[in-house]
Enzyme design. Sequence first.
Site, PDB file in Angstrom:
ATOM      1  N   CYS A   1       0.769  -1.171  -0.062  1.00  7.30           N
ATOM      2  CA  CYS A   1      -0.059  -0.023   0.098  1.00  7.30           C
ATOM      3  C   CYS A   1       0.885   1.267  -0.015  1.00  7.30           C
ATOM      4  CB  CYS A   1      -0.865  -0.131   1.358  1.00  7.30           C
ATOM      5  SG  CYS A   1      -1.679   1.506   1.421  1.00  7.30           S
TER       6      CYS A   1
ATOM      7  N   CYS B   1      -0.435   6.565   6.973  1.00  4.08           N
ATOM      8  CA  CYS B   1      -1.847   6.576   7.226  1.00  4.08           C
ATOM      9  C   CYS B   1      -2.175   5.995   8.915  1.00  4.08           C
ATOM     10  CB  CYS B   1      -2.555   5.219   6.252  1.00  4.08           C
ATOM     11  SG  CYS B   1      -4.050   4.539   6.958  1.00  4.08           S
TER      12      CYS B   1
ATOM     13  N   CYS C   1      -2.849   0.440   8.780  1.00  2.07           N
ATOM     14  CA  CYS C   1      -2.699  -1.117   8.758  1.00  2.07           C
ATOM     15  C   CYS C   1      -1.200  -1.430   9.055  1.00  2.07           C
ATOM     16  CB  CYS C   1      -2.761  -1.468   7.313  1.00  2.07           C
ATOM     17  SG  CYS C   1      -4.663  -1.433   6.815  1.00  2.07           S
TER      18      CYS C   1
ATOM     19  N   CYS D   1      -8.034   1.171  -1.111  1.00  4.64           N
ATOM     20  CA  CYS D   1      -7.527   0.346   0.379  1.00  4.64           C
ATOM     21  C   CYS D   1      -7.812  -0.824   0.348  1.00  4.64           C
ATOM     22  CB  CYS D   1      -8.538   1.239   1.129  1.00  4.64           C
ATOM     23  SG  CYS D   1      -8.151   0.754   2.884  1.00  4.64           S
TER      24      CYS D   1
ATOM     25  N   GLN E   1     -20.579  -3.159  14.329  1.00  2.00           N
ATOM     26  CA  GLN E   1     -19.215  -3.841  14.027  1.00  2.00           C
ATOM     27  C   GLN E   1     -18.933  -3.682  12.718  1.00  2.00           C
ATOM     28  OE1 GLN E   1     -17.511  -5.151  16.695  1.00  2.00           O
ATOM     29  NE2 GLN E   1     -18.966  -5.527  18.272  1.00  2.00           N
TER      30      GLN E   1
ATOM     31  N   TYR F   1     -23.637  -2.371  27.468  1.00  3.63           N
ATOM     32  CA  TYR F   1     -23.234  -1.766  26.154  1.00  3.63           C
ATOM     33  C   TYR F   1     -23.525  -2.511  24.832  1.00  3.63           C
ATOM     34  CZ  TYR F   1     -19.876  -0.954  30.002  1.00  3.63           C
ATOM     35  OH  TYR F   1     -19.192  -0.748  31.069  1.00  3.63           O
TER      36      TYR F   1
ATOM     37  N   GLU G   1     -27.402   0.835  27.203  1.00  2.26           N
ATOM     38  CA  GLU G   1     -26.684   1.611  26.080  1.00  2.26           C
ATOM     39  C   GLU G   1     -26.750   2.915  26.287  1.00  2.26           C
ATOM     40  OE1 GLU G   1     -24.461   0.894  23.358  1.00  2.26           O
ATOM     41  OE2 GLU G   1     -24.758   3.068  23.254  1.00  2.26           O
TER      42      GLU G   1
ATOM     43  N   ASP H   1     -19.702  -5.898  26.689  1.00  2.00           N
ATOM     44  CA  ASP H   1     -19.127  -5.553  25.515  1.00  2.00           C
ATOM     45  C   ASP H   1     -18.500  -4.065  25.459  1.00  2.00           C
ATOM     46  OD1 ASP H   1     -18.069  -5.521  22.995  1.00  2.00           O
ATOM     47  OD2 ASP H   1     -19.760  -5.834  21.773  1.00  2.00           O
TER      48      ASP H   1
ATOM     49  N   CYS I   1     -12.691  -5.388  23.032  1.00  2.00           N
ATOM     50  CA  CYS I   1     -11.772  -5.077  21.757  1.00  2.00           C
ATOM     51  C   CYS I   1     -10.314  -4.388  22.268  1.00  2.00           C
ATOM     52  CB  CYS I   1     -12.256  -4.222  20.808  1.00  2.00           C
ATOM     53  SG  CYS I   1     -13.058  -2.717  21.618  1.00  2.00           S
TER      54      CYS I   1
END
Length: 406
Positions: free
Chosen positions: A28, A34, A37, A111, A235, A264, A285, A333, A360
Site C-alpha cells: 500500500c 496512514c 494497517c 484501500c 461492528q 453496552y 446502552e 462489550d 476490543c
Amino acid sequence: MSKYSKETKKYSHKKTTTGAKKNINSPCPISDRCGGCQYIDKSYQEQLTIKEEYLGKLLKDFGDMEPIMGMENPYHYRNKVNAAFKRKKNGEIISGTYEEGTHNILPVTSCFIEDEQATKIMGTIRALVRSFKITTHNEDTGYGLLKHVMIRTARKTGQIMVVLVTASPVFPSKNNFVKALREAHPEITTVVQNINQKHTSMVLGDRNQVMYGKGFIEDVLCGKRFRISPNSFYQVNPEQTEKLYMKAVEFAGLTGKEVVLDAYCGIGTIGMVASDKAKEVIGVELNKEAVRDAIQNAKLNGVKNIRFYNNDAGKFMVGMAKDNAKVDVVFMDPPRSGSDEAFMSSVMKLAPERIVYISCGPDTLARDLKYMTKGGRYRVERMVGCDMFGFTEHVESVVLLSRVKP
Ligand code: SAH
C-alpha cells in the site's frame, strides 16, 4: 463512537513485530503515513500468529487461549468507510484519512481493507463535490461546508448509507446533488446529511437530516435483522461479528431459563441473538440513537422477551445491584477503555452465574479480569481471540467467567 478510532489506540505490540522501519515491503503506497494497517507487510497467517501470541502472553495468568478465529478473506472487510474532504488549490478534491498524528488529509483512492463499493462511491462523491462546486471545510478558517463522508454498507441486504457531514445545515443544490449521486450509484438506499458544528475529533454531530430514503440501513446478523442509524455503533467486520456472537452465545450456555443482561448493547445485536435461548434479556446502552434502533430491532424480529434502557452501564448496574435484581448471565462489550469501577463492583454484587466479556481492548480486558478473579470470586473458563481487524494490530477477544460457588 467507533471502536476503531485511532485516538484511543492505547496498546501496541508493534515493538515486538515490525522492528525499526514500519511497512518496508508494504503493497500500500500510503501505509507508512496512514497509521491504519500496522501489519500490511505481513502474511495473514503471520498476523494471526502475532495476535494469538500477544493475547496468550497478556492473559496467561487466566489460562490458555483457544485457537484464534481468523478471517477467510482478510481484504476489504470494513463495512464502514470514513473520509475527510478537502479542495486543493488547483481545485482538485481529495478525500481520505488523516496522516497519523496530524490533521493533514492523505488522499485515499484505494484501500486493502475498505469495502470496495464504498471506495467507488467515495470517488464519485469527489467528482460531484467538484462539479457542484461544494465548498470543503477548512478547520483553521472555519470556512466551507463539507467535512467528512461516511459510507456504511450492509453486506447481507446490499443496502448502502451515505452520510454527508457538514459544518452547517444549508446544503446548496442538495436535491440535484443527491439525484446525481443516485444516478451514478442506484445501489445507495439512503443519503443523510449530518450536521457537525463542533471542532472535535468526533466525525459525526448530533443532528441528522434525511436527504433520501429511510435514514438508516438494515443488515442481517446470525439470522436476525438490524436497523442501523448513522450515529449507532455497528461492528465493522460483519463476517467475523457472526463468529464472535455465536462464540459469545455458546460461552453463555443458555438453557431458556436465564435472565440475561446485555451491557453496552449498541443496537441490541448480542442480546437479540441470545434472546431465543433466554427467558428474558435486558439491554443497556448510553447512545440514544442506538437504543432507538435496538427497540425497533426487537419489533422487527418479533422478539418479545427483550427490553432496552438508555443509561450509563455503570449507573444502571449500581441501580440493579441496589434493587437486588436477579441476573444469571451478563454479556459485557465495553468500548476500548473497558468498564468503570461502578460497573465492575455492581456486577460483583449482582453475582451472575456467568459473565461473557467481549473486548476490543486486551489491556483493559486483562485489568478487568484481574479485578473479577481477585479473591477467587470468578474463574476464567474459556478465552478466545477473534480477528475482526485484519492488517491492523487490533484484536477482539471473548472470555467466559463463571462464579465460584462458596
Ligand atoms: N455490543 C454492541 C456494541 C459494542 S460497542 C455490538 O456488538 O454492536 C460499545 C458500545 O458501548 C457502544 O454502542 C457505545 O455507545 C456504548 N457505550 C460506551 N460507553 C458506555 C457507557 N458508559 N454505558 C453504556 N454504554 C456505553
